[in-house]
Write a protein that holds these residues in place. Structure first.
Motif, PDB file in Angstrom:
ATOM      1  N   GLU A 351       0.845  -1.213   0.000  1.00  0.00           N
ATOM      2  CA  GLU A 351       0.000   0.000   0.000  1.00  0.00           C
ATOM      3  C   GLU A 351       0.874   1.254   0.000  1.00  0.00           C
ATOM      4  N   ASP A 352       1.913   1.224   0.834  1.00  0.00           N
ATOM      5  CA  ASP A 352       2.797   2.383   0.955  1.00  0.00           C
ATOM      6  C   ASP A 352       3.494   2.673  -0.380  1.00  0.00           C
ATOM      7  N   ARG A 355       0.931   4.139  -2.801  1.00  0.00           N
ATOM      8  CA  ARG A 355       0.559   5.506  -2.380  1.00  0.00           C
ATOM      9  C   ARG A 355       1.680   6.488  -2.741  1.00  0.00           C
ATOM     10  N   LYS A 369      -4.778  -1.723  -4.622  1.00  0.00           N
ATOM     11  CA  LYS A 369      -5.230  -1.711  -3.225  1.00  0.00           C
ATOM     12  C   LYS A 369      -5.473  -3.117  -2.694  1.00  0.00           C
ATOM     13  N   ARG A 370      -5.642  -3.189  -1.376  1.00  0.00           N
ATOM     14  CA  ARG A 370      -5.917  -4.479  -0.753  1.00  0.00           C
ATOM     15  C   ARG A 370      -7.321  -4.909  -1.121  1.00  0.00           C
ATOM     16  N   PHE A 378      -3.875  -8.710  -1.659  1.00  0.00           N
ATOM     17  CA  PHE A 378      -3.601  -7.445  -2.343  1.00  0.00           C
ATOM     18  C   PHE A 378      -3.815  -7.662  -3.841  1.00  0.00           C
TER      19      PHE A 378
END
Ligand SMILES: O=CCCC(=O)O
Length: 493
Positions: A351-352, A355, A369-370, A378
């Motif tokens: 995610e990081d 992002r 995204k998850r 994911f």
């Protein structure tokens, strides 16, 4: 200390390959452990087993046992050690389905992929059963007539192995098999997330006739304490570790006091380069295998995909079509091709990275995204418009995220590919043979896949350069990591 009564509907708690214990000197035991830890199925969150939380004291006891057993194990004829390993290999093959189910339950990868890993793990045992008989020394022409010079090879002694969760069978097998083949004994610490596969392999090792003390398994949560004992105990002559560069560095420091031998298979940041004269369909197939195998949780996974400008859009479209066909879910469900990530930390990192890339201008073509619900899933992801300012360019994502970088010239992409402290695996797809040789030689990596996304094999030397590690596993070279050379000079003849 127990298995939950319905461990999963696929692996009954009564499986004869499971024990709620570690293995020291031929006994299934928790040692003096007073606490337990849980093994979790990442697809469901279900607790699969509670195991004794063993630590430094149990590790020391296992080292003592391995130290004593090593003398008699090394004294056996190579042919006898080879036959015992061969029996272990046969049992792994005979029990491949059950081993695969245990692996999927605790690690999450789809069942067919887990079965593939069991066969891959077994291939190392078979290979080193064969190599055990071929540990040759050498004779050296002496510079004077009154001397003879000979080199013999001897086992290093007790080996401590520390292995990761992403390949719970293969990583342990490719350390234990060469060690045992050449006459070393082993104290092994599997990852706390996936100890059940290691336990099952040890049950089969016992059944194959590997004697008490020759192979020991320590299960526990306190990796640092177990690692310190393995590195600090003078009876251990070598450490073999697969995992992060950060932990590898700590272990290497801890081994420095005793000048202990180390083999380290550490992190990677693999570039995957697609030149404009490549077969694009083959490149897409290679990227699928290299990037999405094991949900992107492989140290040799493509981490940065570089595509030459003129074929960038075409490659992105073809890749998106294939990635769109992936089926994410519980690894036991038929047709599932991508399992969960190992834990919440794995999801947080993916995610990081997404992002960070998006905040700097990348576009999410797919996924990003998850997948909400139970488990740590994911969505397979493709990012375009990525550049070297983003985390995906510098850090290993260890998840199913494919960032597509654009490049123009071979010189530029080689410079970008080499601009990392890591040097494990690299891949490239190209047609022109002159370019193939030039690029292969210029890439600063221990392994280079050319027009293929899969290159792991028990017959080849697996390992990295720079901060990706030391030593090689597999092939005839893999045995050398467990051997000492001794030069004998016979004089006065
Ligand atoms: O993740 C590390 C090893 C993967 C492989 O052997 O292909």
């Amino acid at each position: 200390m127990s298995f939950t009564t319905a461990m999963t509907k696929h692996v009954p708690f009564s499986s004869r390959l499971l024990r709620a214990a570690g293995y020291i000197n031929g006994a299934w035991t928790g040692g003096g452990a007073t606490k337990t830890f849980d093994v979790i199925n990442p697809a469901t969150g279900e607790v699969l087993a509670s195991l004794p939380d063993m630590g430094a004291a149990e590790t020391a006891a296992a080292i003592d046992a391995a130290y004593i057993a090593q003398v008699t194990w090394a004294a056996r004829p190579a042919k006898e050690r080879a036959a015992t390993l061969r029996k272990w290999f046969d049992l792994m093959i005979a029990n491949a389905d059950e081993l695969a189910a245990i692996l999927t339950a605790e690690m999450g990868k789809p069942l067919p992929e887990a079965r593939g890993e069991i066969l891959y793990a077994a291939s190392y045992v078979e290979w080193y059963a064969e190599e055990a008989k071929r540990i040759y020394g050498e004779t050296i022409p002496a510079p004077s007539n009154d001397k003879r010079m000979v080199v013999i090879k001897q086992p290093v002694g007790v080996v401590g192995t520390i292995t990761p969760w992403n390949f719970p069978a293969a990583m342990i097998a490719r350390k234990i098999a060469p060690a045992l083949a050449v006459g070393c004994t082993v104290v092994s610490k599997p990852a706390e997330q996936t100890p059940l596969t290691a336990i099952a392999l040890a049950v089969l090792a016992e059944e194959a006739g590997i004697p008490a003390g020759v192979l020991n398994i320590i299960v526990g949560l306190d990796g640092p304490a177990i690692g310190r004992e393995l590195c600090g105990n003078a009876k251990v002559r070598k450490i073999s570790f697969t995992g992060s560069t950060e932990v590898g560095r700590i272990l290497m420091r801890q081994c420095a006091d005793q000048i202990k031998k180390v083999s380290l298979e550490l992190g990677g940041n693999a570039p995957f380069i697609v030149f404009d004269d490549a077969d694009l369909d083959a490149a897409v197939e290679g990227a699928m295998a290299s990037k999405y195998r094991n949900a992107g949780q492989t140290c040799v996974c493509a981490n940065r995909i570089y595509v030459q400008s003129s074929v960038y859009d075409a490659f992105a479209a073809k890749l998106a079509a294939k990635v769109g066909e992936l089926n994410v879910g519980d690894g036991f469900k038929p047709g599932v091709t991508v399992g969960p990530l190992i834990d919440e930390q794995g999801v947080a990192k993916a995610e990081d990275h997404v992002r960070d890339a998006v905040s700097k201008g990348a576009r999410v073509v797919l996924g990003g995204k998850r997948i909400e619900g139970t488990g740590t899933f994911f969505a397979p992801t493709i990012l375009t418009g990525v550049d070297r300012s983003m985390k995906v360019a510098r850090e290993e994502t260890f998840g199913p995220v494919a960032p597509l970088f654009r490049f123009d010239t071979a010189e530029d992409v080689i410079a970008q590919a080499n601009d990392t402290e890591f040097g494990l695996a690299a891949y490239f797809f190209a047609g022109d043979m002159k370019k193939v040789w030039r690029v292969a030689e210029a890439l600063e990596y221990g392994m280079v896949g050319i027009n293929t996304g899969l290159m792991s094999s028990e017959t080849a030397p697996f390992g990295g350069i720079k901060q990706s590690g030391l030593g090689r596993e597999g092939s005839r070279h893999g045995a050398d990591d467990y051997l000492e050379m001794k030069y004998l000079c016979i004089g006065n003849l």
